[in-house]
Design a protein around this motif. Structure first.
Motif, PDB file in Angstrom:
ATOM      1  N   HIS A 106       3.223  -6.021  11.537  1.00 13.72           N
ATOM      2  CA  HIS A 106       3.166  -7.481  11.597  1.00 13.72           C
ATOM      3  C   HIS A 106       1.814  -7.985  11.108  1.00 13.72           C
ATOM      4  CE1 HIS A 106       6.718  -6.893  14.114  1.00 13.72           C
ATOM      5  NE2 HIS A 106       7.004  -8.160  13.873  1.00 13.72           N
ATOM      6  N   LEU A 107       0.745  -7.253  11.393  1.00 15.29           N
ATOM      7  CA  LEU A 107      -0.592  -7.646  10.917  1.00 15.29           C
ATOM      8  C   LEU A 107      -0.657  -7.638   9.393  1.00 15.29           C
ATOM      9  CD1 LEU A 107      -2.798  -5.589  13.392  1.00 15.29           C
ATOM     10  CD2 LEU A 107      -2.552  -8.079  13.340  1.00 15.29           C
ATOM     11  N   TRP A 108      -0.095  -6.603   8.788  1.00 12.76           N
ATOM     12  CA  TRP A 108      -0.122  -6.489   7.329  1.00 12.76           C
ATOM     13  C   TRP A 108       0.724  -7.581   6.673  1.00 12.76           C
ATOM     14  CZ3 TRP A 108      -3.524  -3.351   4.996  1.00 12.76           C
ATOM     15  CH2 TRP A 108      -4.134  -2.381   5.788  1.00 12.76           C
ATOM     16  N   ARG A 109       1.895  -7.885   7.263  1.00 11.23           N
ATOM     17  CA  ARG A 109       2.728  -8.958   6.714  1.00 11.23           C
ATOM     18  C   ARG A 109       2.050 -10.315   6.877  1.00 11.23           C
ATOM     19  NH1 ARG A 109       6.897  -5.716   8.867  1.00 11.23           N
ATOM     20  NH2 ARG A 109       7.156  -7.008  10.707  1.00 11.23           N
ATOM     21  N   LEU A 110       1.397 -10.509   8.031  1.00 10.81           N
ATOM     22  CA  LEU A 110       0.665 -11.747   8.257  1.00 10.81           C
ATOM     23  C   LEU A 110      -0.443 -11.899   7.225  1.00 10.81           C
ATOM     24  CD1 LEU A 110       0.103 -14.275   9.946  1.00 10.81           C
ATOM     25  CD2 LEU A 110      -1.241 -12.836  11.485  1.00 10.81           C
ATOM     26  N   PRO A 139      -3.011  -6.838  -2.841  1.00 15.15           N
ATOM     27  CA  PRO A 139      -2.884  -5.397  -2.571  1.00 15.15           C
ATOM     28  C   PRO A 139      -3.418  -5.063  -1.182  1.00 15.15           C
ATOM     29  CG  PRO A 139      -4.756  -5.834  -4.006  1.00 15.15           C
ATOM     30  CD  PRO A 139      -4.029  -7.139  -3.825  1.00 15.15           C
ATOM     31  N   GLY A 140      -3.177  -3.839  -0.739  1.00 16.25           N
ATOM     32  CA  GLY A 140      -3.575  -3.408   0.594  1.00 16.25           C
ATOM     33  C   GLY A 140      -5.041  -3.603   0.915  1.00 16.25           C
ATOM     34  N   GLN A 141      -5.926  -3.417  -0.062  1.00 15.07           N
ATOM     35  CA  GLN A 141      -7.359  -3.575   0.186  1.00 15.07           C
ATOM     36  C   GLN A 141      -7.684  -5.005   0.637  1.00 15.07           C
ATOM     37  OE1 GLN A 141      -9.959  -1.214  -0.060  1.00 15.07           O
ATOM     38  NE2 GLN A 141      -8.336   0.303  -0.262  1.00 15.07           N
ATOM     39  N   THR A 142      -7.094  -5.983  -0.017  1.00 18.05           N
ATOM     40  CA  THR A 142      -7.342  -7.386   0.336  1.00 18.05           C
ATOM     41  C   THR A 142      -6.753  -7.706   1.704  1.00 18.05           C
ATOM     42  OG1 THR A 142      -7.365  -7.998  -1.991  1.00 18.05           O
ATOM     43  CG2 THR A 142      -7.041  -9.784  -0.413  1.00 18.05           C
ATOM     44  N   GLN A 143      -5.574  -7.186   1.976  1.00 17.68           N
ATOM     45  CA  GLN A 143      -4.960  -7.395   3.286  1.00 17.68           C
ATOM     46  C   GLN A 143      -5.841  -6.775   4.378  1.00 17.68           C
ATOM     47  OE1 GLN A 143      -1.211  -5.702   1.693  1.00 17.68           O
ATOM     48  NE2 GLN A 143      -0.285  -7.061   3.196  1.00 17.68           N
ATOM     49  N   ALA A 144      -6.349  -5.596   4.150  1.00 20.79           N
ATOM     50  CA  ALA A 144      -7.206  -4.925   5.129  1.00 20.79           C
ATOM     51  C   ALA A 144      -8.465  -5.743   5.390  1.00 20.79           C
ATOM     52  CB  ALA A 144      -7.574  -3.529   4.649  1.00 20.79           C
ATOM     53  N   ARG A 145      -9.061  -6.277   4.336  1.00 17.48           N
ATOM     54  CA  ARG A 145     -10.270  -7.096   4.513  1.00 17.48           C
ATOM     55  C   ARG A 145      -9.950  -8.377   5.295  1.00 17.48           C
ATOM     56  NH1 ARG A 145     -11.340  -4.729  -0.553  1.00 17.48           N
ATOM     57  NH2 ARG A 145     -10.443  -6.463  -1.707  1.00 17.48           N
ATOM     58  N   TRP A 146      -8.761  -8.963   5.079  1.00 12.92           N
ATOM     59  CA  TRP A 146      -8.374 -10.150   5.836  1.00 12.92           C
ATOM     60  C   TRP A 146      -8.242  -9.799   7.321  1.00 12.92           C
ATOM     61  CZ3 TRP A 146      -4.483 -11.758   9.053  1.00 12.92           C
ATOM     62  CH2 TRP A 146      -4.447 -13.123   9.331  1.00 12.92           C
ATOM     63  N   ILE A 147      -7.583  -8.686   7.629  1.00 14.93           N
ATOM     64  CA  ILE A 147      -7.428  -8.258   9.023  1.00 14.93           C
ATOM     65  C   ILE A 147      -8.795  -8.024   9.655  1.00 14.93           C
ATOM     66  CG2 ILE A 147      -6.589  -6.395  10.517  1.00 14.93           C
ATOM     67  CD1 ILE A 147      -4.230  -6.086   8.451  1.00 14.93           C
ATOM     68  N   LEU A 148      -9.682  -7.329   8.955  1.00 14.91           N
ATOM     69  CA  LEU A 148     -11.018  -7.055   9.491  1.00 14.91           C
ATOM     70  C   LEU A 148     -11.832  -8.329   9.673  1.00 14.91           C
ATOM     71  CD1 LEU A 148     -11.879  -3.812   7.549  1.00 14.91           C
ATOM     72  CD2 LEU A 148     -11.511  -4.050  10.015  1.00 14.91           C
ATOM     73  N   THR A 149     -11.646  -9.291   8.802  1.00 15.83           N
ATOM     74  CA  THR A 149     -12.345 -10.573   8.943  1.00 15.83           C
ATOM     75  C   THR A 149     -11.921 -11.272  10.232  1.00 15.83           C
ATOM     76  OG1 THR A 149     -12.591 -10.846   6.563  1.00 15.83           O
ATOM     77  CG2 THR A 149     -12.712 -12.851   7.901  1.00 15.83           C
ATOM     78  N   GLN A 150     -10.627 -11.238  10.535  1.00 15.76           N
ATOM     79  CA  GLN A 150     -10.146 -11.863  11.774  1.00 15.76           C
ATOM     80  C   GLN A 150     -10.751 -11.164  12.994  1.00 15.76           C
ATOM     81  OE1 GLN A 150      -8.668 -14.695  11.001  1.00 15.76           O
ATOM     82  NE2 GLN A 150      -8.879 -13.834   8.958  1.00 15.76           N
TER      83      GLN A 150
END
Length: 124
Positions: free
Chosen positions: A51-55, A65-76
């Motif tokens: 759910h985090l990755w889809r969000l 791509p996954g790298q940008t999604q990961a950075r968004w999650i880490l920013t939160q």
């Protein structure tokens, strides 16, 4: 490949778009750098780390791509840890168990993390 991990460490628990998320760090070696971010969904019961990755993907017009999604999650996560809001909780010595189902090695350090691991997290 799922990994079950249990520990006692500092947890930051915060709401994120209908989810309750917990964030902590682990170290890949004896230097205790906290280079691995562990981010788990605590609630609702039917939500997973996916759910985090889809969000994260939904925050962009063109799914990144996954790298940008990961950075968004880490920013939160880092935002939640630094902002003092009534809805955020810092638990300095929380016992927890995580069922980690996804991991990503970042292409460069981001928020002092080299690896992001996500899944479900249970606070004892």
């Amino acid at each position: 490949m799922a990994t079950l991990l249990s520990a006692c460490s500092r947890l930051t628990v915060f709401p994120l778009e209908g989810l309750t998320v917990a964030y902590t760090t682990q170290s890949s070696d004896s230097r205790s750098l906290g280079d691995i971010a562990v981010v788990g969904v605590v609630a609702p019961d039917n939500a997973t780390g996916d759910h985090l990755w889809r969000l994260a993907a939904s925050m962009y017009t063109n799914p990144p791509p996954g790298q940008t999604q990961a950075r968004w999650i880490l920013t939160q996560c880092t935002r939640a840890r630094t902002v003092r809001a009534a809805t955020y909780r810092n638990l300095p010595d929380a016992k927890w168990t995580a069922d980690l189902t996804r991991g990503l090695h970042l292409d460069a350090l981001f928020a002092n993390h080299a690896i992001l691991r996500t899944g479900r997290l249970t606070i004892e």
